[in-house]
Scaffold this active site. Structure first.
Site, mmCIF file in Angstrom:
data_model
loop_
_atom_site.group_PDB
_atom_site.id
_atom_site.type_symbol
_atom_site.label_atom_id
_atom_site.label_comp_id
_atom_site.label_asym_id
_atom_site.label_seq_id
_atom_site.Cartn_x
_atom_site.Cartn_y
_atom_site.Cartn_z
ATOM 1 N N CYS A 1 0.842 -1.205 0.000
ATOM 2 C CA CYS A 1 0.000 0.000 0.000
ATOM 3 C C CYS A 1 0.877 1.255 0.000
ATOM 4 O O CYS A 1 1.712 1.442 0.889
ATOM 5 C CB CYS A 1 -0.901 -0.026 1.236
ATOM 6 S SG CYS A 1 -1.825 1.500 1.488
ATOM 7 N N GLY A 2 0.660 2.115 -0.978
ATOM 8 C CA GLY A 2 1.430 3.349 -1.080
ATOM 9 C C GLY A 2 1.278 4.253 0.133
ATOM 10 O O GLY A 2 2.256 4.825 0.620
#
Length: 113
Positions: free
Chosen positions: A10-11
């Site tokens: 997840c960024g």
């Protein structure tokens, strides 16, 4: 010490971790997909977040849509769904003492320090 519940894919979660790396605070990383939370742990985090369990659910996840969308669930059932399918949890979650935030954006971590 700050605890971050982190998903490396997840960024937003990676941004939060990068912020913590350059901060003066000590932190611990929990990769909750590899080490899923138990019901009691998750319920305690939700209490610290001061939200309803449904607010921690990623309702656009395929697992949610396939298994739970359109159903009326109790808070207990919603928490259990995240225990059974950790991918449903919003991330990242940062916990510091008795306070917690969903760190989207990562600057929200400052709210609990």
């Amino acid at each position: 010490m700050i605890t971050i519940y982190h998903n490396p894919r997840c960024g937003k979660s990676r941004e939060c971790l990068a912020f913590l790396r350059i901060s003066k605070y000590q932190y611990e990383v929990i990769k909750y997909l590899e080490y899923p939370l138990e019901y009691k742990e998750l319920a305690e985090i939700i209490k610290k977040l001061n939200i309803k369990p449904i607010e921690l659910i990623r309702t656009k996840e395929a697992v949610w849509i396939e298994h739970f969308k359109g159903k009326t669930l109790t808070n207990t059932e919603i928490i259990q769904s995240m225990v059974d399918y950790p991918i449903l949890m919003e991330r990242p979650i940062a916990v510091y003492g008795e306070k917690a935030v969903i760190a989207k954006p990562f600057e929200r971590v400052k709210e609990i320090l």
